[in-house]
Design a protein around this motif. Sequence first.
Motif, PDB file in Angstrom:
ATOM      1  N   LEU A 105      -9.920   1.953  20.293  1.00 27.32           N
ATOM      2  CA  LEU A 105      -9.161   2.328  19.105  1.00 27.32           C
ATOM      3  C   LEU A 105      -8.776   1.052  18.365  1.00 27.32           C
ATOM      4  O   LEU A 105      -8.013   0.235  18.875  1.00 27.32           O
ATOM      5  CB  LEU A 105      -7.918   3.113  19.506  1.00 27.32           C
ATOM      6  N   THR A 106      -9.311   0.871  17.150  1.00 27.54           N
ATOM      7  CA  THR A 106      -9.078  -0.371  16.409  1.00 27.54           C
ATOM      8  C   THR A 106      -8.055  -0.203  15.285  1.00 27.54           C
ATOM      9  O   THR A 106      -7.643  -1.200  14.692  1.00 27.54           O
ATOM     10  CB  THR A 106     -10.397  -0.899  15.821  1.00 27.54           C
ATOM     11  N   ALA A 107      -7.657   1.021  14.975  1.00 26.94           N
ATOM     12  CA  ALA A 107      -6.633   1.256  13.960  1.00 26.94           C
ATOM     13  C   ALA A 107      -5.957   2.585  14.249  1.00 26.94           C
ATOM     14  O   ALA A 107      -6.602   3.548  14.677  1.00 26.94           O
ATOM     15  CB  ALA A 107      -7.228   1.261  12.557  1.00 26.94           C
ATOM     16  N   PHE A 108      -4.626   2.629  14.022  1.00 25.74           N
ATOM     17  CA  PHE A 108      -3.869   3.860  14.229  1.00 25.74           C
ATOM     18  C   PHE A 108      -2.668   3.844  13.298  1.00 25.74           C
ATOM     19  O   PHE A 108      -1.845   2.935  13.350  1.00 25.74           O
ATOM     20  CB  PHE A 108      -3.402   3.984  15.681  1.00 25.74           C
ATOM     21  N   THR A 109      -2.580   4.844  12.414  1.00 26.86           N
ATOM     22  CA  THR A 109      -1.426   4.957  11.524  1.00 26.86           C
ATOM     23  C   THR A 109      -0.981   6.411  11.461  1.00 26.86           C
ATOM     24  O   THR A 109      -1.788   7.334  11.604  1.00 26.86           O
ATOM     25  CB  THR A 109      -1.741   4.479  10.094  1.00 26.86           C
ATOM     26  N   VAL A 110       0.326   6.609  11.261  1.00 19.20           N
ATOM     27  CA  VAL A 110       0.911   7.941  11.114  1.00 19.20           C
ATOM     28  C   VAL A 110       1.709   7.967   9.815  1.00 19.20           C
ATOM     29  O   VAL A 110       2.513   7.071   9.556  1.00 19.20           O
ATOM     30  CB  VAL A 110       1.838   8.290  12.291  1.00 19.20           C
ATOM     31  N   GLU A 111       1.475   8.993   8.992  1.00 16.00           N
ATOM     32  CA  GLU A 111       2.204   9.144   7.734  1.00 16.00           C
ATOM     33  C   GLU A 111       2.630  10.598   7.580  1.00 16.00           C
ATOM     34  O   GLU A 111       1.918  11.514   7.994  1.00 16.00           O
ATOM     35  CB  GLU A 111       1.319   8.787   6.534  1.00 16.00           C
ATOM     36  N   THR A 133      -4.364   8.662  11.108  1.00 11.88           N
ATOM     37  CA  THR A 133      -5.640   7.982  10.871  1.00 11.88           C
ATOM     38  C   THR A 133      -5.983   7.136  12.080  1.00 11.88           C
ATOM     39  O   THR A 133      -5.162   6.316  12.533  1.00 11.88           O
ATOM     40  CB  THR A 133      -5.571   7.093   9.617  1.00 11.88           C
ATOM     41  N   ARG A 134      -7.183   7.355  12.605  1.00 17.66           N
ATOM     42  CA  ARG A 134      -7.660   6.573  13.738  1.00 17.66           C
ATOM     43  C   ARG A 134      -9.040   6.031  13.441  1.00 17.66           C
ATOM     44  O   ARG A 134      -9.870   6.716  12.835  1.00 17.66           O
ATOM     45  CB  ARG A 134      -7.721   7.445  15.004  1.00 17.66           C
ATOM     46  N   CYS A 135      -9.285   4.807  13.849  1.00 14.38           N
ATOM     47  CA  CYS A 135     -10.621   4.223  13.751  1.00 14.38           C
ATOM     48  C   CYS A 135     -11.097   3.893  15.155  1.00 14.38           C
ATOM     49  O   CYS A 135     -10.375   3.241  15.922  1.00 14.38           O
ATOM     50  CB  CYS A 135     -10.614   2.967  12.881  1.00 14.38           C
ATOM     51  N   ILE A 144     -16.196   5.150  13.536  1.00 17.58           N
ATOM     52  CA  ILE A 144     -15.684   6.461  13.134  1.00 17.58           C
ATOM     53  C   ILE A 144     -14.258   6.314  12.619  1.00 17.58           C
ATOM     54  O   ILE A 144     -13.429   5.667  13.261  1.00 17.58           O
ATOM     55  CB  ILE A 144     -15.673   7.447  14.322  1.00 17.58           C
ATOM     56  N   VAL A 145     -13.988   6.921  11.486  1.00 11.45           N
ATOM     57  CA  VAL A 145     -12.618   7.043  10.996  1.00 11.45           C
ATOM     58  C   VAL A 145     -12.267   8.522  10.979  1.00 11.45           C
ATOM     59  O   VAL A 145     -12.988   9.329  10.375  1.00 11.45           O
ATOM     60  CB  VAL A 145     -12.444   6.443   9.589  1.00 11.45           C
ATOM     61  N   MET A 146     -11.177   8.879  11.661  1.00 12.63           N
ATOM     62  CA  MET A 146     -10.715  10.264  11.714  1.00 12.63           C
ATOM     63  C   MET A 146      -9.349  10.359  11.055  1.00 12.63           C
ATOM     64  O   MET A 146      -8.425   9.625  11.438  1.00 12.63           O
ATOM     65  CB  MET A 146     -10.639  10.751  13.164  1.00 12.63           C
ATOM     66  N   ARG A 147      -9.211  11.255  10.086  1.00 15.81           N
ATOM     67  CA  ARG A 147      -7.919  11.524   9.462  1.00 15.81           C
ATOM     68  C   ARG A 147      -7.565  12.980   9.751  1.00 15.81           C
ATOM     69  O   ARG A 147      -8.139  13.891   9.157  1.00 15.81           O
ATOM     70  CB  ARG A 147      -7.970  11.256   7.957  1.00 15.81           C
ATOM     71  N   ASP A 148      -6.636  13.172  10.687  1.00 13.23           N
ATOM     72  CA  ASP A 148      -6.226  14.510  11.102  1.00 13.23           C
ATOM     73  C   ASP A 148      -4.900  14.865  10.440  1.00 13.23           C
ATOM     74  O   ASP A 148      -3.969  14.060  10.421  1.00 13.23           O
ATOM     75  CB  ASP A 148      -6.072  14.576  12.621  1.00 13.23           C
ATOM     76  N   LEU A 149      -4.828  16.075   9.903  1.00  9.56           N
ATOM     77  CA  LEU A 149      -3.598  16.560   9.285  1.00  9.56           C
ATOM     78  C   LEU A 149      -3.131  17.801  10.022  1.00  9.56           C
ATOM     79  O   LEU A 149      -3.933  18.700  10.323  1.00  9.56           O
ATOM     80  CB  LEU A 149      -3.830  16.893   7.809  1.00  9.56           C
ATOM     81  N   GLU A 197     -10.355   2.278   1.520  1.00  5.66           N
ATOM     82  CA  GLU A 197      -9.656   2.193   2.794  1.00  5.66           C
ATOM     83  C   GLU A 197     -10.602   2.468   3.960  1.00  5.66           C
ATOM     84  O   GLU A 197     -10.588   1.757   4.977  1.00  5.66           O
ATOM     85  CB  GLU A 197      -8.481   3.170   2.829  1.00  5.66           C
ATOM     86  N   THR A 198     -11.446   3.503   3.833  1.00  2.00           N
ATOM     87  CA  THR A 198     -12.415   3.806   4.888  1.00  2.00           C
ATOM     88  C   THR A 198     -13.409   2.666   5.039  1.00  2.00           C
ATOM     89  O   THR A 198     -13.770   2.285   6.157  1.00  2.00           O
ATOM     90  CB  THR A 198     -13.142   5.128   4.582  1.00  2.00           C
ATOM     91  N   ALA A 199     -13.850   2.118   3.907  1.00  2.00           N
ATOM     92  CA  ALA A 199     -14.782   0.989   3.944  1.00  2.00           C
ATOM     93  C   ALA A 199     -14.173  -0.202   4.678  1.00  2.00           C
ATOM     94  O   ALA A 199     -14.835  -0.869   5.484  1.00  2.00           O
ATOM     95  CB  ALA A 199     -15.178   0.600   2.522  1.00  2.00           C
ATOM     96  N   ARG A 200     -12.875  -0.464   4.429  1.00  2.31           N
ATOM     97  CA  ARG A 200     -12.212  -1.585   5.094  1.00  2.31           C
ATOM     98  C   ARG A 200     -12.167  -1.379   6.604  1.00  2.31           C
ATOM     99  O   ARG A 200     -12.452  -2.303   7.384  1.00  2.31           O
ATOM    100  CB  ARG A 200     -10.788  -1.738   4.552  1.00  2.31           C
TER     101      ARG A 200
END
Length: 247
Positions: A105-111, A133-135, A144-149, A197-200
């Motif tokens: 897991l290289t990125a994790f954010t919660v909003e 959001t998880r990468c 893989i970038v996953m954005r779960d709502l 953002e996904t590209a980054r």
Amino acid sequence: MSSSNKIQQTTDRIRSIVDERAAGDRLPSEAELAALTGVSRVTVREALDRLWHEGRIVRRWGAGTYVADLASAPDQPAFRNIYVSIKGVTSLPAEIIANGHQAALTAFTVERITPPDWVAAELPSDADVWRVTRCIAVDGVPAIVMRDLFPLEFAGQRTNPTELSELTTDLVHFLQEAGVRVVKHESVLDAVTCDEETARLLGLAAGEPILHGRQRAISETGDVVTWSDIFYRTDVMGTVVIRTVND
């Protein structure tokens, strides 16, 4: 008669029973339908699964099976619907690892956000949702970038999205811990251009073509409980569709 033909004939017979009834009417029990159609309850259950996939019936856990309101159902062409048993859905990182690769897991954010239009249509007008959001990197490459709502609460219980920061915690089991049993996933795959953002996160150039999946998870009560946007870097991840004939 082959098993698949028997299931299809039973499906057609039960479909005719459904068509004779009004939206919201309760159908006979599995045992009663088995007696009416002259087949086993196992065959009836398979037929009901097909009718549920078609959107013709609603299954309410512990309450029975009811005729769906087709007038209010979303218009989805049949060729876009691919149904896979939820029993085969497991953690994507776990699948990557099981196939001999490394996952991280290289990125994790919660909003907390106001839901976008494609989600808001299935929620109360004043609802907010979590966006997680998880990468995930495969063998050291962001893939893989996953954005779960999902809603802030389930059955009056506040959700804790930080639990998803554990690499092997998949959304299905996270929801089970919250008391929600997911029985169906609906996914649509398409090609899109990569937003900034996904590209980054994936190490790509903005505007580059990328594989995108939009997914809805549906509970045993027929409610949509999560919505997901998933982006796959196609030089790392691919999609294979296999069709077989079962006689």
